[in-house]
Design a protein around this motif. Sequence first.
Motif, short mmCIF file in Angstrom:
data_model
loop_
_atom_site.label_atom_id
_atom_site.label_comp_id
_atom_site.label_asym_id
_atom_site.label_seq_id
_atom_site.Cartn_x
_atom_site.Cartn_y
_atom_site.Cartn_z
N CYS A 1 -6.01 -0.33 -7.74
CA CYS A 1 -6.67 -1.22 -6.80
C CYS A 1 -6.76 -0.57 -5.43
N PHE A 2 -7.79 -0.96 -4.68
CA PHE A 2 -8.04 -0.32 -3.39
C PHE A 2 -8.83 -1.26 -2.49
N ASP A 3 -8.70 -1.04 -1.20
CA ASP A 3 -9.50 -1.74 -0.21
C ASP A 3 -10.65 -0.83 0.22
N GLN B 1 -4.70 2.60 1.59
CA GLN B 1 -4.89 1.27 1.02
C GLN B 1 -5.20 1.31 -0.47
N ILE B 2 -4.24 1.79 -1.26
CA ILE B 2 -4.39 1.84 -2.72
C ILE B 2 -3.06 1.49 -3.37
N ASP B 3 -3.13 1.08 -4.63
CA ASP B 3 -1.94 0.86 -5.46
C ASP B 3 -2.29 1.20 -6.89
N LYS C 1 -9.63 10.59 -4.80
CA LYS C 1 -11.06 10.35 -4.61
C LYS C 1 -11.90 11.15 -5.61
N PHE D 1 -10.49 2.64 2.00
CA PHE D 1 -10.12 3.87 1.29
C PHE D 1 -11.34 4.74 1.01
N VAL E 1 -0.95 9.02 -7.18
CA VAL E 1 -0.50 7.96 -6.27
C VAL E 1 1.02 8.03 -6.08
N THR F 1 -10.31 -4.01 -7.88
CA THR F 1 -9.32 -3.64 -8.90
C THR F 1 -10.04 -3.13 -10.15
N SER G 1 0.84 -1.18 0.00
CA SER G 1 0.00 0.00 0.00
C SER G 1 0.88 1.24 0.00
N LYS H 1 -5.71 -6.46 -3.44
CA LYS H 1 -6.65 -5.56 -2.79
C LYS H 1 -8.06 -6.08 -3.08
#
Length: 280
Positions: A78-80, A13-15, A151, A83, A138, A32, A2, A29
């Motif tokens: 990708c994110f959880d 929590q992102i990539d 966001k 986020f 990012v 995606t 992350s 994550k």
Amino acid sequence: MSQVDRHKDRVVQIDFYSHQDLQKLVLNKKYTLALITENKTLGTLNGYPVQLESPCVLCLQDNDDLKIDSKINASVFCFDPIFLETVRVSQLKDINVPNTPHIKKGLSLFAGYDRIISLDAKIYPKFLQWFFTMGMEVSAQSDDLWVCRIKQYLIQIFNLLLQLKESHPQSAIDIALKFIHMNYSQPIKLDDLTDLVHLNRVSMNEQFKQRVNQTAMQYLLSYRLSIAEQMLTHTGMTLNDIALATGFEYDTYFMKQFRQHKGMSPTQYRNVSREVAVQQ
């Protein structure tokens, strides 16, 4: 892995991966978004046959089983779910906000079997710009609002993909609506829309009223305000930045229109809608 926020003591929590072979994609994550920009291939998603043909977006969850027949590259964000959470900023309880816009509505893109959304030649350049600007944020983390800007772009991307997924056959009004959804942050006049779809003003507004119960410019204003609502709730952007991002030339005009149509100031709305968003 992350992202470690260089400006604040937290992990985000992102990539983002600008060039990823989907045959080797590891879903690390919960969610995606894979933007496929070239080539095509066949395969299966959770056992169902799929065809990936650029340009398109593939929406995946971490428990998905994706198998494709040949190598194809994608740009991946990708994110959880954490986020998407909104931070509580107020205990304000006395203002009612019906139908609070919720960034989590975009998670419906990752449900069911229809997870591939095609991007036509008119949409693709704008979508590509949004996606890669989000990816640059990012890696750059240029200031302490970098998460807010991601966001912002994710709100735009989710709204456009939802509209595409639910769109009707391409009538003149569909074309005009798509133009609004992609370009609402820029100046748009009624003549821009009539020229685009080759309708006069009366016909344009009649067809808009039949479709969305509003004239074309009324719809443009309401759409801009709906995006502004989401930014107020889910980002820490200033009112001036939100005004500019949603097509209002001046923040004073934005605040006047917001109060007139929503019955409260943008700041009041931000406080109470964040309270509601935390509870959902």
